[in-house]
Motif scaffolding. Structure first.
Motif, PDB file in Angstrom:
ATOM      1  N   TYR A 148       0.835  -1.208   0.000  1.00  0.00           N
ATOM      2  CA  TYR A 148       0.000   0.000   0.000  1.00  0.00           C
ATOM      3  C   TYR A 148       0.866   1.253   0.000  1.00  0.00           C
ATOM      4  N   THR A 149       1.908   1.251   0.839  1.00  0.00           N
ATOM      5  CA  THR A 149       2.743   2.433   0.973  1.00  0.00           C
ATOM      6  C   THR A 149       3.498   2.732  -0.318  1.00  0.00           C
ATOM      7  N   ILE A 150       4.013   1.695  -0.979  1.00  0.00           N
ATOM      8  CA  ILE A 150       4.722   1.914  -2.249  1.00  0.00           C
ATOM      9  C   ILE A 150       3.749   2.428  -3.315  1.00  0.00           C
ATOM     10  N   THR A 151       2.555   1.875  -3.329  1.00  0.00           N
ATOM     11  CA  THR A 151       1.549   2.355  -4.287  1.00  0.00           C
ATOM     12  C   THR A 151       1.214   3.818  -4.001  1.00  0.00           C
ATOM     13  N   THR A 152       1.176   4.178  -2.732  1.00  0.00           N
ATOM     14  CA  THR A 152       0.942   5.572  -2.359  1.00  0.00           C
ATOM     15  C   THR A 152       2.074   6.464  -2.842  1.00  0.00           C
ATOM     16  N   GLN A 153       3.316   5.975  -2.712  1.00  0.00           N
ATOM     17  CA  GLN A 153       4.454   6.741  -3.222  1.00  0.00           C
ATOM     18  C   GLN A 153       4.276   7.034  -4.719  1.00  0.00           C
ATOM     19  N   ILE A 154       3.869   6.015  -5.460  1.00  0.00           N
ATOM     20  CA  ILE A 154       3.670   6.201  -6.900  1.00  0.00           C
ATOM     21  C   ILE A 154       2.534   7.194  -7.141  1.00  0.00           C
ATOM     22  N   ALA A 155       1.464   7.068  -6.347  1.00  0.00           N
ATOM     23  CA  ALA A 155       0.321   7.971  -6.502  1.00  0.00           C
ATOM     24  C   ALA A 155       0.701   9.417  -6.195  1.00  0.00           C
TER      25      ALA A 155
END
Length: 440
Positions: A372-379
């Motif tokens: 989730y956190t990595i996806t948030t970084q991308i977002a």
């Protein structure tokens, strides 16, 4: 009305309130409270109220203001400036060396603060002018700062992982340890990309001229000692925790006190620095507490509907999707939501649905927290409304256009997607360290 329709109505109401400009915690908490009363009469108010009591009793939440205070003391007292001077001298002779040093700076700032906005502010005010003045490509450097600052929500002590831990009811310590290797892997991937790109095209990141590289060894050692002070503070805090000598809360207090004493001993602690640090700590801590409170209340009402079980049956039985296909769809939904929502809003909106569903599918919630956190970084870095894009636009000089900012993040987003895929395929990248430490 079926429970499924009630759940859809709750989500729609919440999104509608957020589109009207309401604060995140107000929209989420308000929908939760109204839904509880309508579904279970006035006695239903006990559901969000009991969630508030859980928040007040959650001892690890004390780490939040401690780490935020530590980060602001180090940034406001200009100790972070010493870091960049160190990287400037030691990495200058390498092609793209100052950009590589900027990634190193961001990793250390992340270990001091836990918020991406701190890395962005330091990178845009300290690193960006220096990189542009020395002829670095403007698209390259804006991408470096945006990508590097996003590490703040993955590298411990990540504040976003504290929020996830509270909502998912997972140990903060394990989540932080799970973020160490993915964070270092991603930073290493950024550095490798910068080095190879600048080696292939030296004009993107020229080496420093000889007169600037010629620094006496004694001066280099002095800068190394000054620049590594934040590393010493971080190790003073984390080593006792990893070895089991202190609890998480005690380690956070050690970090805050050590940072304060370091600023005092260096003669950089004055009334203005102390007041700014305390005010910012109070503001951010209160903001996160309100969001966590609203998310817990919404999650309690959502759980009471049994909607998660219904959605699980929809995916697995009616649509016939396997667990990995469902997980990939979840990650894609985060990427889409990230184009118009920030990380906290994304988490509190979908956590009541995703977290129990991930557990029901048999996946590890610590591992999923890192995904989730990595996806948030991308977002954070994806148009049109990526958080870091707007921060960079606000801080960048006029010669850097919005088109430059948008185009600069494309290769770094590609690197992050590769890292995300690797951690999905090899979960032990994230899980080995927490399993090792907590399995002692």
């Amino acid at each position: 009305m079926s429970y499924e329709m009630i759940a859809i109505f709750m989500f729609a109401s919440m999104m509608l309130m957020m589109m009207t400009g309401q604060r995140v915690f107000g929209a989420i908490g308000g929908v939760a409270a109204v839904a509880a009363v309508l579904l279970w009469t006035p006695g239903g108010m006990n559901i969000p109220f009991s969630s508030a009591m859980k928040l007040m009793k959650w001892y690890p939440l004390l780490t939040l203001p401690m780490f935020i205070f530590m980060g602001y003391v180090l940034s406001e007292s200009k100790i972070a400036d010493d870091l960049y001077k160190m990287f400037h001298v030691w990495m200058g002779p390498v092609s793209g060396g100052l950009a590589i040093g900027t990634i190193g700076l961001m990793v250390l700032v992340s270990a001091m603060n836990g918020l991406s906005v701190a890395g962005m502010a330091i990178g845009a005010t300290i690193a960006l002018p220096e990189l542009l003045r020395r002829g670095y490509d403007k698209r390259m450097v804006t991408g470096v700062i945006q990508a590097g600052s996003s590490l703040g929500i993955l590298v411990p002590p990540s504040v976003v992982l504290v929020l996830y831990a509270m909502i998912a009811r997972q140990p903060v310590g394990q989540l932080w340890l799970a973020g160490v290797f993915p964070g270092l892997m991603m930073a290493s991937a950024f550095i490798l990309y910068i080095y190879l790109r600048c080696k292939a095209n030296p004009s993107l990141g020229p080496v420093l001229p000889p007169e600037e590289r010629t620094v006496p060894l004694g001066e280099k050692i002095r800068l190394l000692r000054a620049g590594l002070l934040p590393v010493v503070i971080f190790m003073t805090m984390m080593v006792p925790f990893v070895n089991g000598w202190t609890s998480l809360v005690e380690s956070s207090a050690i970090g805050a006190i050590t940072a304060f004493l370091a600023a005092v001993l260096k003669g950089r602690m004055n009334r203005q620095v102390f007041e700014t640090s305390v005010r910012q700590t109070l503001a951010i801590s209160c903001m996160f507490m309100w969001i966590i409170l609203a998310a817990l209340g919404f999650g309690a009402v959502f759980d009471g509907l049994g909607a998660v079980k219904a959605i699980d049956m929809l995916f697995t039985e009616q649509l016939g999707l396997n667990p990995w296909m469902i997980l990939i769809l979840m990650q894609l939904s985060f990427l889409i939501m990230g184009t118009f929502l920030d990380d906290t809003a994304m988490l509190v909106i979908v956590a009541p649905l995703y977290v129990p569903l991930v557990a029901a599918l048999g996946f590890d919630l610590i591992w999923y927290g890192i995904l989730y956190t990595i996806t948030t970084q991308i977002a954070y870095m994806t148009p049109p409304f990526g958080y870091n894009l707007f921060l960079m636009r606000a801080m960048a000089p006029p010669e850097i256009t919005l088109r430059d900012i948008y185009s600069s993040i494309l290769p770094f987003v590609g690197v992050m997607l590769v890292c995300l895929a690797l951690i999905m395929i090899f979960p032990q990248i994230a899980l080995w360290l927490p399993n090792y430490v907590y399995g002692k």
